[in-house]
Design a protein around this motif. Structure first.
Motif, PDB file in Angstrom:
ATOM      1  N   TYR A   1       3.918  25.275 -20.174  1.00 37.37           N
ATOM      2  CA  TYR A   1       3.931  26.527 -20.917  1.00 37.37           C
ATOM      3  C   TYR A   1       4.751  27.554 -20.120  1.00 37.37           C
ATOM      4  O   TYR A   1       4.570  27.701 -18.919  1.00 37.37           O
ATOM      5  CB  TYR A   1       2.524  27.064 -21.129  1.00 37.37           C
ATOM      6  CG  TYR A   1       1.590  26.110 -21.836  1.00 37.37           C
ATOM      7  CD1 TYR A   1       1.369  26.205 -23.212  1.00 37.37           C
ATOM      8  CD2 TYR A   1       0.906  25.121 -21.131  1.00 37.37           C
ATOM      9  CE1 TYR A   1       0.503  25.343 -23.866  1.00 37.37           C
ATOM     10  CE2 TYR A   1       0.030  24.252 -21.767  1.00 37.37           C
ATOM     11  CZ  TYR A   1      -0.166  24.369 -23.135  1.00 37.37           C
ATOM     12  OH  TYR A   1      -1.020  23.512 -23.777  1.00 37.37           O
ATOM     13  N   VAL A   2       5.613  28.289 -20.812  1.00 36.08           N
ATOM     14  CA  VAL A   2       6.593  29.160 -20.163  1.00 36.08           C
ATOM     15  C   VAL A   2       6.120  30.609 -20.120  1.00 36.08           C
ATOM     16  O   VAL A   2       5.538  31.124 -21.079  1.00 36.08           O
ATOM     17  CB  VAL A   2       7.936  29.088 -20.919  1.00 36.08           C
ATOM     18  CG1 VAL A   2       8.910  30.161 -20.435  1.00 36.08           C
ATOM     19  CG2 VAL A   2       8.560  27.707 -20.746  1.00 36.08           C
ATOM     20  N   THR A   3       6.386  31.279 -18.989  1.00 38.26           N
ATOM     21  CA  THR A   3       6.347  32.738 -18.915  1.00 38.26           C
ATOM     22  C   THR A   3       7.735  33.212 -18.484  1.00 38.26           C
ATOM     23  O   THR A   3       8.287  32.744 -17.503  1.00 38.26           O
ATOM     24  CB  THR A   3       5.310  33.251 -17.895  1.00 38.26           C
ATOM     25  OG1 THR A   3       5.469  32.565 -16.645  1.00 38.26           O
ATOM     26  CG2 THR A   3       3.899  33.065 -18.403  1.00 38.26           C
ATOM     27  N   ASP A   4       8.291  34.168 -19.253  1.00 36.62           N
ATOM     28  CA  ASP A   4       9.605  34.732 -18.963  1.00 36.62           C
ATOM     29  C   ASP A   4       9.566  36.251 -19.169  1.00 36.62           C
ATOM     30  O   ASP A   4       8.811  36.755 -20.013  1.00 36.62           O
ATOM     31  CB  ASP A   4      10.669  34.184 -19.932  1.00 36.62           C
ATOM     32  CG  ASP A   4      11.263  32.855 -19.509  1.00 36.62           C
ATOM     33  OD1 ASP A   4      11.035  32.435 -18.368  1.00 36.62           O
ATOM     34  OD2 ASP A   4      11.955  32.237 -20.349  1.00 36.62           O
ATOM     35  N   GLY A   5      10.415  36.948 -18.432  1.00 41.05           N
ATOM     36  CA  GLY A   5      10.833  38.295 -18.756  1.00 41.05           C
ATOM     37  C   GLY A   5       9.787  39.363 -18.990  1.00 41.05           C
ATOM     38  O   GLY A   5       9.861  40.067 -20.003  1.00 41.05           O
ATOM     39  N   PRO A   6       8.807  39.573 -18.103  1.00 42.00           N
ATOM     40  CA  PRO A   6       7.868  40.676 -18.326  1.00 42.00           C
ATOM     41  C   PRO A   6       8.563  42.033 -18.214  1.00 42.00           C
ATOM     42  O   PRO A   6       9.454  42.225 -17.387  1.00 42.00           O
ATOM     43  CB  PRO A   6       6.835  40.496 -17.215  1.00 42.00           C
ATOM     44  CG  PRO A   6       7.572  39.783 -16.125  1.00 42.00           C
ATOM     45  CD  PRO A   6       8.538  38.871 -16.825  1.00 42.00           C
ATOM     46  N   PHE A   7       8.157  42.966 -19.048  1.00 42.06           N
ATOM     47  CA  PHE A   7       8.637  44.351 -18.994  1.00 42.06           C
ATOM     48  C   PHE A   7       7.473  45.251 -19.378  1.00 42.06           C
ATOM     49  O   PHE A   7       6.825  45.028 -20.401  1.00 42.06           O
ATOM     50  CB  PHE A   7       9.816  44.563 -19.939  1.00 42.06           C
ATOM     51  CG  PHE A   7      10.343  45.976 -19.922  1.00 42.06           C
ATOM     52  CD1 PHE A   7      11.303  46.355 -18.996  1.00 42.06           C
ATOM     53  CD2 PHE A   7       9.866  46.927 -20.814  1.00 42.06           C
ATOM     54  CE1 PHE A   7      11.783  47.660 -18.961  1.00 42.06           C
ATOM     55  CE2 PHE A   7      10.339  48.230 -20.786  1.00 42.06           C
ATOM     56  CZ  PHE A   7      11.299  48.602 -19.864  1.00 42.06           C
TER      57      PHE A   7
ATOM     58  N   MET B   1       2.838  45.469 -22.108  1.00 42.72           N
ATOM     59  CA  MET B   1       3.815  44.526 -21.565  1.00 42.72           C
ATOM     60  C   MET B   1       4.400  43.708 -22.709  1.00 42.72           C
ATOM     61  O   MET B   1       3.667  43.274 -23.600  1.00 42.72           O
ATOM     62  CB  MET B   1       3.168  43.570 -20.550  1.00 42.72           C
ATOM     63  CG  MET B   1       4.148  42.576 -19.900  1.00 42.72           C
ATOM     64  SD  MET B   1       3.342  41.221 -18.987  1.00 42.72           S
ATOM     65  CE  MET B   1       2.395  42.109 -17.760  1.00 42.72           C
ATOM     66  N   ILE B   2       5.707  43.521 -22.676  1.00 41.41           N
ATOM     67  CA  ILE B   2       6.327  42.488 -23.493  1.00 41.41           C
ATOM     68  C   ILE B   2       6.794  41.380 -22.559  1.00 41.41           C
ATOM     69  O   ILE B   2       7.197  41.640 -21.427  1.00 41.41           O
ATOM     70  CB  ILE B   2       7.486  43.036 -24.347  1.00 41.41           C
ATOM     71  CG1 ILE B   2       8.492  43.836 -23.502  1.00 41.41           C
ATOM     72  CG2 ILE B   2       6.958  43.873 -25.500  1.00 41.41           C
ATOM     73  CD1 ILE B   2       9.711  44.310 -24.289  1.00 41.41           C
TER      74      ILE B   2
ATOM     75  N   LEU C   1      10.365  33.661 -28.250  1.00 39.32           N
ATOM     76  CA  LEU C   1       9.827  34.841 -28.916  1.00 39.32           C
ATOM     77  C   LEU C   1       9.409  35.909 -27.914  1.00 39.32           C
ATOM     78  O   LEU C   1       9.374  35.682 -26.701  1.00 39.32           O
ATOM     79  CB  LEU C   1       8.637  34.455 -29.792  1.00 39.32           C
ATOM     80  CG  LEU C   1       7.599  33.466 -29.226  1.00 39.32           C
ATOM     81  CD1 LEU C   1       6.662  34.143 -28.262  1.00 39.32           C
ATOM     82  CD2 LEU C   1       6.824  32.812 -30.350  1.00 39.32           C
ATOM     83  N   VAL C   2       9.106  37.086 -28.454  1.00 35.55           N
ATOM     84  CA  VAL C   2       8.633  38.225 -27.668  1.00 35.55           C
ATOM     85  C   VAL C   2       7.158  38.434 -27.963  1.00 35.55           C
ATOM     86  O   VAL C   2       6.777  38.623 -29.126  1.00 35.55           O
ATOM     87  CB  VAL C   2       9.421  39.509 -28.007  1.00 35.55           C
ATOM     88  CG1 VAL C   2       8.884  40.687 -27.207  1.00 35.55           C
ATOM     89  CG2 VAL C   2      10.909  39.310 -27.730  1.00 35.55           C
ATOM     90  N   LEU C   3       6.339  38.404 -26.932  1.00 32.10           N
ATOM     91  CA  LEU C   3       4.896  38.592 -27.056  1.00 32.10           C
ATOM     92  C   LEU C   3       4.489  39.938 -26.480  1.00 32.10           C
ATOM     93  O   LEU C   3       5.190  40.509 -25.645  1.00 32.10           O
ATOM     94  CB  LEU C   3       4.155  37.463 -26.339  1.00 32.10           C
ATOM     95  CG  LEU C   3       4.374  36.084 -26.939  1.00 32.10           C
ATOM     96  CD1 LEU C   3       4.030  34.995 -25.932  1.00 32.10           C
ATOM     97  CD2 LEU C   3       3.536  35.906 -28.194  1.00 32.10           C
ATOM     98  N   GLU C   4       3.336  40.426 -26.898  1.00 29.39           N
ATOM     99  CA  GLU C   4       2.833  41.707 -26.432  1.00 29.39           C
ATOM    100  C   GLU C   4       1.478  41.528 -25.760  1.00 29.39           C
ATOM    101  O   GLU C   4       0.704  40.642 -26.122  1.00 29.39           O
ATOM    102  CB  GLU C   4       2.708  42.684 -27.607  1.00 29.39           C
ATOM    103  CG  GLU C   4       4.027  42.989 -28.289  1.00 29.39           C
ATOM    104  CD  GLU C   4       3.864  43.905 -29.491  1.00 29.39           C
ATOM    105  OE1 GLU C   4       2.798  43.852 -30.137  1.00 29.39           O
ATOM    106  OE2 GLU C   4       4.788  44.682 -29.766  1.00 29.39           O
TER     107      GLU C   4
ATOM    108  N   LYS D   1       0.200  38.759 -30.756  1.00 29.56           N
ATOM    109  CA  LYS D   1       1.140  37.776 -31.286  1.00 29.56           C
ATOM    110  C   LYS D   1       2.591  38.244 -31.109  1.00 29.56           C
ATOM    111  O   LYS D   1       2.863  39.317 -30.580  1.00 29.56           O
ATOM    112  CB  LYS D   1       0.854  37.521 -32.763  1.00 29.56           C
ATOM    113  CG  LYS D   1      -0.426  36.738 -33.009  1.00 29.56           C
ATOM    114  CD  LYS D   1      -0.544  36.366 -34.481  1.00 29.56           C
ATOM    115  CE  LYS D   1      -1.770  35.497 -34.731  1.00 29.56           C
ATOM    116  NZ  LYS D   1      -1.871  35.101 -36.167  1.00 29.56           N
ATOM    117  N   SER D   2       3.493  37.429 -31.614  1.00 30.45           N
ATOM    118  CA  SER D   2       4.914  37.749 -31.555  1.00 30.45           C
ATOM    119  C   SER D   2       5.238  38.918 -32.474  1.00 30.45           C
ATOM    120  O   SER D   2       4.678  39.048 -33.573  1.00 30.45           O
ATOM    121  CB  SER D   2       5.738  36.530 -31.972  1.00 30.45           C
ATOM    122  OG  SER D   2       7.096  36.870 -32.088  1.00 30.45           O
TER     123      SER D   2
END
Length: 277
Positions: A193-199, A209-210, A220-223, A237-238
């Motif tokens: 399972y991937v985690t990428d690009g927290p902001f 956080m996205i 996709l972009v999650l919140e 969700k996305s």
């Protein structure tokens, strides 16, 4: 000038320069053909309208001055902190773990230099996509502990010294990718399972956080929301239904809040996408 649709870029990051009425775009740009791998440079594009851009200017060349990493210069993002400009970028060399290195300059498009010899992420962790968040005067790097090493990727936070040159404590896991029930494992990679690009940003008194992952093969972009960077984090969700992600939030010169991301998430086709958010 270059048109937005002609620039291949992943992980676009926009810095709005209100004083000079322009924007700077950073991102993963030194990409090899039909690959997610890159060479060893970070560059910036300048624009006044988010549609027409200057030629890229190299702001750090890893092939000079004995820098330790030599490939996969990914996802640089710019943060103004204590009167200087700091670039957070992920870098790699065979035989060494991927990590997020911090660079500093006096200008958004200046010549950046490392603030330390090595990344501030743990030396024995495969890490990427570090971002800056300051809470109660304490600077934190929020970053991803990569799924390639641990299968179920994590988003973590580590406090930094005031000059951002070193860790000021141990990393803390904020959550795992699979904590979000919308995230599914990678196709043909069971249990991964991937985690990428927290902001991170604030809205309505809450910390938000996205971040990015996959749902049935679609990027996709999650919140997520919390009261503090250290959590606990509540997942959503996305926000979009198309194949795109690794996003950040900025404000246009006219004040409208925007999200920047790359879409589609297919090698060779990635383009910067800007949408109201």
């Amino acid at each position: 000038m270059l048109k937005r649709e002609d620039i291949r870029i992943r992980d676009p990051f926009i810095f709005t320069d209100k004083e000079n009425g322009c924007y700077y775009m950073y991102g993963t740009t030194d990409l090899l053909e039909n690959s997610l791998h890159t060479g060893a440079t970070f560059a910036v594009y300048k624009t006044k309208d988010l549609e027409h851009f200057s030629e890229p200017k190299v702001i750090f060349d890893g092939g000079k001055n004995g820098f330790w990493a030599d490939k996969d210069f990914w996802a640089p993002e710019l943060h103004c902190y204590n009167g200087k400009y700091y670039l957070f970028g992920s870098v790699k060399k065979d035989g060494y773990c991927r990590g997020t290195q911090i660079f500093v300059s006096d200008a958004p498009d200046g010549d950046f230099v490392p603030v330390s010899k090595k990344p501030v992420t743990p030396a024995d962790w495969e890490c990427l996509d570090g971002t800056l968040w300051v809470e109660h005067g304490v600077p934190y790097m929020v970053f991803c502990h990569e799924w390639l090493q641990i299968k179920n990727g994590e988003v973590c936070a580590i406090p930094l010294t005031a000059d951002l040159s070193a860790p000021a404590g141990a990393p803390v896991k904020l959550f795992s990718a699979s904590d979000n029930p919308f995230v599914t494992e990678l196709p043909r990679r069971p249990g991964c399972y991937v985690t990428d690009g927290p902001f991170l940003y604030q809205e309505d008194g809450r910390l938000k956080m996205i971040w990015s992952s996959f749902h049935e093969g679609r990027y996709l972009v999650l919140e997520a929301t919390a009261n503090s960077v250290l959590g606990p984090w509540k997942h959503g969700k996305s926000h979009f239904d198309f194949d795109g992600g690794h996003a950040m939030i900025f404000h246009r010169l006219d004040g409208m809040r925007m999200i920047a991301l790359h879409a589609p998430n297919k090698a060779g086709l990635e383009r910067a996408t800007f949408l109201p958010y």
